[in-house]
Design a protein around this motif. Structure first.
Motif, mmCIF file in Angstrom:
data_model
loop_
_atom_site.group_PDB
_atom_site.id
_atom_site.type_symbol
_atom_site.label_atom_id
_atom_site.label_comp_id
_atom_site.label_asym_id
_atom_site.label_seq_id
_atom_site.Cartn_x
_atom_site.Cartn_y
_atom_site.Cartn_z
ATOM 1 N N THR A 1 0.640 -1.340 0.123
ATOM 2 C CA THR A 1 0.039 -0.190 -0.118
ATOM 3 C C THR A 1 0.998 1.275 -0.161
ATOM 4 O O THR A 1 0.449 2.243 -0.490
ATOM 5 C CB THR A 1 -0.809 -0.162 1.480
ATOM 6 O OG1 THR A 1 -0.271 -0.696 2.423
ATOM 7 C CG2 THR A 1 -2.170 -0.860 0.983
ATOM 8 N N ASP A 2 2.122 1.046 0.470
ATOM 9 C CA ASP A 2 3.036 2.260 0.527
ATOM 10 C C ASP A 2 3.725 2.394 -0.531
ATOM 11 O O ASP A 2 4.999 1.601 -0.866
ATOM 12 C CB ASP A 2 3.727 2.173 1.783
ATOM 13 C CG ASP A 2 4.809 3.282 2.014
ATOM 14 O OD1 ASP A 2 4.678 4.058 1.083
ATOM 15 O OD2 ASP A 2 5.483 3.148 2.700
ATOM 16 N N GLU A 3 3.500 3.339 -1.375
ATOM 17 C CA GLU A 3 4.223 3.591 -2.828
ATOM 18 C C GLU A 3 5.676 3.786 -2.552
ATOM 19 O O GLU A 3 6.585 3.446 -3.361
ATOM 20 C CB GLU A 3 3.760 4.624 -3.614
ATOM 21 C CG GLU A 3 3.851 6.040 -3.176
ATOM 22 C CD GLU A 3 3.582 7.032 -4.083
ATOM 23 O OE1 GLU A 3 3.835 6.835 -5.187
ATOM 24 O OE2 GLU A 3 2.684 8.055 -3.635
ATOM 25 N N ASN B 1 15.244 -2.847 -12.584
ATOM 26 C CA ASN B 1 14.582 -2.300 -13.778
ATOM 27 C C ASN B 1 13.232 -2.275 -13.394
ATOM 28 O O ASN B 1 12.352 -3.088 -13.738
ATOM 29 C CB ASN B 1 14.765 -2.732 -15.010
ATOM 30 C CG ASN B 1 15.712 -1.378 -15.911
ATOM 31 O OD1 ASN B 1 15.738 -0.369 -15.322
ATOM 32 N ND2 ASN B 1 16.105 -1.708 -16.904
ATOM 33 N N SER B 2 12.566 -1.563 -12.369
ATOM 34 C CA SER B 2 11.146 -1.965 -12.014
ATOM 35 C C SER B 2 10.143 -1.112 -12.649
ATOM 36 O O SER B 2 10.156 -0.113 -13.193
ATOM 37 C CB SER B 2 11.093 -2.026 -10.632
ATOM 38 O OG SER B 2 11.718 -0.801 -10.135
ATOM 39 N N GLU B 3 8.839 -1.924 -12.883
ATOM 40 C CA GLU B 3 7.781 -1.178 -13.510
ATOM 41 C C GLU B 3 6.693 -1.152 -12.407
ATOM 42 O O GLU B 3 6.412 -2.014 -11.524
ATOM 43 C CB GLU B 3 7.142 -2.060 -14.491
ATOM 44 C CG GLU B 3 6.016 -1.521 -15.179
ATOM 45 C CD GLU B 3 5.679 -2.731 -16.392
ATOM 46 O OE1 GLU B 3 6.335 -3.683 -16.449
ATOM 47 O OE2 GLU B 3 4.420 -2.608 -16.654
ATOM 48 N N LYS B 4 6.003 -0.059 -12.048
ATOM 49 C CA LYS B 4 5.089 -0.086 -10.930
ATOM 50 C C LYS B 4 3.962 0.562 -11.414
ATOM 51 O O LYS B 4 3.892 1.527 -11.907
ATOM 52 C CB LYS B 4 5.845 0.923 -9.776
ATOM 53 C CG LYS B 4 5.160 0.941 -8.611
ATOM 54 C CD LYS B 4 6.055 1.330 -7.344
ATOM 55 C CE LYS B 4 6.327 2.793 -7.536
ATOM 56 N NZ LYS B 4 7.121 3.404 -6.003
ATOM 57 N N ILE C 1 2.721 -3.217 -7.558
ATOM 58 C CA ILE C 1 1.427 -2.814 -7.682
ATOM 59 C C ILE C 1 1.368 -2.047 -6.315
ATOM 60 O O ILE C 1 1.490 -2.835 -5.179
ATOM 61 C CB ILE C 1 0.404 -3.938 -7.633
ATOM 62 C CG1 ILE C 1 0.563 -4.639 -8.853
ATOM 63 C CG2 ILE C 1 -1.104 -3.415 -7.622
ATOM 64 C CD1 ILE C 1 -0.540 -5.744 -9.356
ATOM 65 N N VAL C 2 1.095 -0.873 -6.416
ATOM 66 C CA VAL C 2 0.726 -0.024 -5.044
ATOM 67 C C VAL C 2 -0.797 -0.239 -4.959
ATOM 68 O O VAL C 2 -1.497 0.136 -5.832
ATOM 69 C CB VAL C 2 1.055 1.527 -5.390
ATOM 70 C CG1 VAL C 2 0.639 2.238 -4.149
ATOM 71 C CG2 VAL C 2 2.479 1.502 -6.019
#
Ligand SMILES: Cc1cc2nc3c(=O)[nH]c(=O)nc-3n(C[C@H](O)[C@H](O)[C@H](O)COP(=O)(O)OP(=O)(O)OC[C@H]3O[C@@H](n4cnc5c(N)ncnc54)[C@H](O)[C@@H]3O)c2cc1C
Ligand SMILES: Nc1ncnc2c1ncn2[C@@H]1O[C@H](COP(=O)(O)O)[C@@H](O)[C@H]1O
Lengths: 334, 264
Positions: free
Chosen positions: A302-304, B237-240, A316-317
């Motif tokens: 939950t914490d970006e 190399n992340s994708e968020k 995934i936030v």
């Protein structure tokens, strides 16, 4: 003492099941790299075994690039004993004067190594996450300290330079390194040696779960973000839907919502699955050192700004309790 | 029977924060008893309960402020405290620490039957100091001890966490034990204990008291030294993405892709 030889000595731990511990082969692979940097360097191993068992272990040594194996044979080597093993290891090291001694950071190795280093008045760096040879030809051992907030590279003024490394920190032997291996069998007379410590009983525990994490292709790991035992049930269901194995942070273990035997990290297991899915895990370094070499890492938090996202391939936030039930539904449909 | 108990005061590592210029900010970080040492204290108290006339001496190597920690243990029922303290001890690694503490044990508790340590200290987490002390005292050790099953004036029987299970080990005294965390509630101090702690005198032992010289202690007496300390930075190399209605679908696709593997 004579000149120290360009030799790296490895401890070949024998497990209760009478296998050479996998950490030995990981150290062998790393040593080949270190030996290359040192130049003209031999790699040797020391093994303690009951008589007539060497044949079971030979093949492993022949494939792992070991030049020489010092084999101690005696009936007393059915089970590890600190006094006995350290006494002989110390004598051997004094005799062969290796530059470097490496030992797996299992409970056995962590019991043995400091006993040896201390008796040899030399330095030992525990639980290294990296080993290298610096420009002066010294062993540069890197490890986390201060609860993982800091990494330190440690050098040693004396010889041999010693280090312990946890299982799975280094990659296993990629392919066989074939070398001609000498086996030097020693049969010490121990009839007069009466250790003051004696093993009365051994009860095997939790092997299944431990092994499962070792070989898992997918690991679903939960942290304090799972909140409760019921929260962990959701993760268990998710793991099942993926045919994966459940893991946990120490945060979750300390909360009492996950069993200690599935803890991943510096004081738990080191794992290397194809996919690691971190749910409700902040990403403390002590946790990361246990899973950072996973092929792919997915994080849900939950914490970006959670540090886990820095190491994730995909993040995934959001709330795990929103996304996971949805995903479980999708997985069940297929 | 006499027990030497070794405990350490450590910074609460969960409290340590990074400053913007990549140094550690220790300000306001609380000092606590090393969590594993709480179990070492507990083990010593447990033995004292079963064997009459047991006397426990707690020792710590550290700065003057560690006296307060020693006094706290006296409130719990420990008999007596020793602070091993000298500017020259600074920068000791586990080899030098083991040597110094072993000398202090020989000085302050020469007729010990048992030395009890914690398994790890959370600031260094080396788990080496116990075995190093044992080596310098020339006594055997048992590490990763989970439980003391039996103890008398001659021997001790303990449960030890081995790699694949639990070992039961019997050892002649004197022995050094390193305690793992256990599944019990630590003892609480009693009012009486606090009173005793307040008036307790803590003896300080310096390098000279131990008969050691400056070459043998602290950073000079340590075979290892830190050549470099840095902040661990691990990034991929992340994708968020932020959660939305189709996140589950996207995640499913990712999983399938990753399972197929090797498409870097
Ligand atoms: C010597 C030493 C050894 C250690 N060894 C280990 C070890 O082996 N393994 C280990 O794991 N730790 C270890 N630790 C502890 C480590 O420092 C951390 O405290 C621990 O990893 C934190 O666990 P966590 O991520 O579960 O908890 P937290 O740090 O509290 O993180 C919880 C996370 O969950 C998120 N969250 C909350 N609710 C939700 C939700 N509904 N959905 C999604 N996300 C949510 C929060 O944003 C937060 O980021 C060790 C510490 C020390 C000092
Ligand atoms: N400075 C110290 N003073 C007293 N005991 C110590 C000290 N350092 C380490 N120890 C003991 O050794 C154990 C292991 O510490 P470490 O080797 O630093 O992980 C601790 O749990 C203590 O029991």
């Amino acid at each position: 003492m004579s000149e120290n030889k360009n030799e790296i000595l490895l401890y070949a731990e024998v497990t209760k099941e009478k296998f050479i511990h996998t950490v030995f082969f990981e150290l062998a692979q790393k040593s080949a790299e270190l030996a290359g940097k040192l130049g003209d360097c031999k790699i040797s191993a020391m093994l303690f075994t009951a008589p007539d068992r060497l044949k079971d272990y030979k093949d492993g040594f022949l494939k792992s690039g070991i030049d020489k194996v010092y084999v101690f044979e005696n009936e007393k080597f059915q089970n590890y004993n600190t006094e006995l093993y350290s006494k002989l290891a110390i004598e051997l090291i004094k005799e062969i004067n290796p530059k470097i001694v490496l030992i797996g950071a299992t409970n056995e190795g962590r019991d043995l190594a400091p006993r040896i280093s201390s008796a040899l008045h030399t330095g030992l760096t525990a639980d290294c996450t990296d080993l290298d040879i610096n420009e002066k030809g010294q062993l540069a051992a890197t490890r986390p300290t201060f609860g993982g907030k800091l990494m330190a590279t440690i050098l040693c003024k004396t010889l041999p330079q010693m280090a312990t490394v946890r299982p799975k920190v280094f990659k296993p032997l990629k392919e066989d390194i074939l070398k001609e291996t000498d086996f030097i069998v020693k049969t010490p007379d121990l009839s007069d040696f009466k250790p003051k410590t004696e093993l009365l009983e051994f009860v095997k525990t939790l092997e299944d779960e431990i092994n499962e994490l070792d070989s898992a292709e997918i690991i679903v790991a939960g942290g304090k973000g799972a909140g409760s035992e019921a929260g962990f049930e959701v993760l268990r269901e998710f793991a099942k839907a993926l045919n994966g194995t459940l893991g946990a942070t120490r945060g979750a273990v300390d909360m009492g919502i996950a069993p200690k035997c599935i803890q991943i990290g510096q004081t738990g297991k080191t794992v290397r699955p194809k996919i690691y899915i971190a749910c409700g895990i902040s990403g403390a370094i002590q946790h990361l050192v246990g899973m950072q070499d996973s092929d792919k890492i997915i994080a849900i938090n939950t914490d970006e700004n959670a540090p886990i996202f820095e190491i994730a391939d995909f993040g995934i936030v959001g709330d795990m309790f929103k996304i996971l039930p949805e995903l479980i539904e999708i997985l069940k449909k297929n | 029977m006499k027990i030497a108990l070794c405990i350490k005061q450590v910074p609460d590592t969960s409290d340590i924060k990074w400053t913007e210029n990549n140094t550690i900010n220790r300000e306001g970080v609380e000092s606590i008893i090393n969590p594993y040492d709480v179990y070492a204290i507990e083990a010593a108290l447990q033995i004292k309960k079963t064997i009459p006339n047991t006397k426990i001496t707690v020792l710590t190597m550290g700065p003057q402020q560690a006296v307060s920690m020693l006094k706290k243990t006296i409130a719990l029922g420990i008999d007596d405290g020793v602070l091993i303290s000298d500017k020259k001890f600074a920068g000791a690694d586990t080899y030098a620490t083991g040597k110094t503490i072993s000398k202090a044990i020989q000085t302050a508790v020469s007729d010990y039957s048992m030395v009890i340590c914690g398994q790890f200290a959370i600031d260094g987490d080396t788990a080496q100091t116990g075995p190093s002390i044992a080596n310098h005292l020339n006594i055997p050790q048992i590490t990763f001890v989970k439980e003391i099953l039996e103890c008398n004036e001659n021997y001790v029987i303990v449960k030890r966490q081995a790699d694949a299970g639990l070992e039961t080990i019997k050892a002649e005294l004197p022995i050094l034990l390193c305690m793992q965390m256990g599944d019990f509630e630590p003892t609480r101090a009693l009012i009486d204990g606090y009173k005793k702690a307040q008036s307790a005198e803590i003896k300080t032992l310096t390098m000279e008291d131990l008969g050691l010289n400056a070459e043998e202690v602290g950073i000079k007496g340590s075979p290892t030294y830190v050549s470099k300390a840095f902040r661990p930075i691990i990034t991929r190399n992340s994708e968020k993405i932020t959660y939305s209605e189709n996140s589950a679908e996207i995640l499913k696709t990712k999983l399938t892709e990753y399972m197929a593997g090797e498409n870097e």
